[in-house]
Design an enzyme around this catalytic site. Structure first.
Site, PDB file in Angstrom:
ATOM      1  N   GLY A  92      62.925   5.357 -53.458  1.00  0.00           N
ATOM      2  CA  GLY A  92      62.236   4.927 -54.679  1.00  0.00           C
ATOM      3  C   GLY A  92      62.409   5.860 -55.863  1.00  0.00           C
ATOM      4  O   GLY A  92      61.635   5.810 -56.820  1.00  0.00           O
ATOM      5  N   HIS A  99      62.732  16.234 -58.576  1.00  0.00           N
ATOM      6  CA  HIS A  99      61.377  16.574 -59.011  1.00  0.00           C
ATOM      7  C   HIS A  99      60.404  16.326 -57.871  1.00  0.00           C
ATOM      8  O   HIS A  99      60.658  15.499 -56.985  1.00  0.00           O
ATOM      9  CB  HIS A  99      60.972  15.752 -60.241  1.00  0.00           C
ATOM     10  CG  HIS A  99      61.122  14.277 -60.056  1.00  0.00           C
ATOM     11  ND1 HIS A  99      62.333  13.644 -60.176  1.00  0.00           N
ATOM     12  CD2 HIS A  99      60.235  13.315 -59.730  1.00  0.00           C
ATOM     13  CE1 HIS A  99      62.177  12.353 -59.939  1.00  0.00           C
ATOM     14  NE2 HIS A  99      60.906  12.130 -59.656  1.00  0.00           N
TER      15      HIS A  99
HETATM   16  P1  AMP Z   1      60.416   9.027 -59.410  1.00  0.00           P
HETATM   17  O1  AMP Z   1      60.122   7.555 -59.416  1.00  0.00           O
HETATM   18  O2  AMP Z   1      60.023   9.738 -58.164  1.00  0.00           O
HETATM   19  O3  AMP Z   1      61.879   9.279 -59.788  1.00  0.00           O
HETATM   20  O4  AMP Z   1      59.500   9.667 -60.520  1.00  0.00           O
HETATM   21  C1  AMP Z   1      59.784   9.637 -61.879  1.00  0.00           C
HETATM   22  C2  AMP Z   1      58.489   9.877 -62.608  1.00  0.00           C
HETATM   23  O5  AMP Z   1      58.781  10.279 -63.928  1.00  0.00           O
HETATM   24  C3  AMP Z   1      57.581   8.640 -62.709  1.00  0.00           C
HETATM   25  O6  AMP Z   1      56.324   8.905 -62.070  1.00  0.00           O
HETATM   26  C4  AMP Z   1      57.431   8.445 -64.224  1.00  0.00           C
HETATM   27  O7  AMP Z   1      56.136   8.019 -64.599  1.00  0.00           O
HETATM   28  C5  AMP Z   1      57.748   9.831 -64.756  1.00  0.00           C
HETATM   29  N1  AMP Z   1      58.259   9.861 -66.122  1.00  0.00           N
HETATM   30  C6  AMP Z   1      59.259   9.127 -66.648  1.00  0.00           C
HETATM   31  N2  AMP Z   1      59.445   9.447 -67.943  1.00  0.00           N
HETATM   32  C7  AMP Z   1      58.546  10.420 -68.238  1.00  0.00           C
HETATM   33  C8  AMP Z   1      58.239  11.165 -69.411  1.00  0.00           C
HETATM   34  N3  AMP Z   1      58.904  10.987 -70.566  1.00  0.00           N
HETATM   35  N4  AMP Z   1      57.253  12.084 -69.354  1.00  0.00           N
HETATM   36  C9  AMP Z   1      56.557  12.285 -68.195  1.00  0.00           C
HETATM   37  N5  AMP Z   1      56.817  11.622 -67.055  1.00  0.00           N
HETATM   38  C10 AMP Z   1      57.785  10.690 -67.071  1.00  0.00           C
END
Ligand code: AMP
Ligand code: ZN
Length: 113
Positions: A92, A99
């Site tokens: 996912g 991260h």
């Molecule tokens: P994943 O789905 O594990 O790749 O997590 C990516 C995360 O990045 C999601 O929880 C998003 O809400 C977060 N995200 C995406 N863009 C931003 C942003 N500009 N600032 C903070 N969080 C973000």
């Protein structure tokens, strides 16, 4: 290069929680809990499998664990929290820069495992 590289370079705004030479920790834009912080190595690795194949994997993961501990201290998560790493399509993962989600601030009851 990628959206998280742009956040790390401050080209895109974010809410910082903790930062040092190796990691940047900022609040998720779409939080699922009172604390939802992303702990992100500053160097771009696509995912945990990419990182594991690199020489500096041990150092980076050490920095990540210390940063998680700082975030826990800053947000008073001494009673506990969850760390999640989504890896690649089946995990996912949506942002292809490694991260770790630190989620807490309430008792987490829904458990998949
Ligand atoms: P994943 O789905 O594990 O790749 O997590 C990516 C995360 O990045 C999601 O929880 C998003 O809400 C977060 N995200 C995406 N863009 C931003 C942003 N500009 N600032 C903070 N969080 C973000
Ligand atoms: Zn990146």
């Amino acid at each position: 290069m990628c959206i998280f590289c742009d956040i790390i370079d401050k080209k895109i705004p974010s809410t910082a929680v903790y930062e040092n030479d190796d990691v940047y920790c900022f609040r998720d834009i779409n939080p699922v809990a009172p604390t939802h912080v992303l702990v992100v190595p500053k160097k771009h690795y696509e995912d945990i499998l990419d990182l594991a194949s690199k020489e500096d994997a041990d150092k980076v993961l050490g920095e990540v664990s210390r940063a998680i501990s700082k975030v826990a201290e800053i947000d008073n998560l001494g009673e506990g929290f969850r760390v999640i790493n989504n890896c690649r399509e089946f995990g996912g993962q949506t942002v292809k820069h490694i991260h770790f989600h630190v989620i807490g601030g309430l008792k987490l009851t829904e458990k998949m495992i």
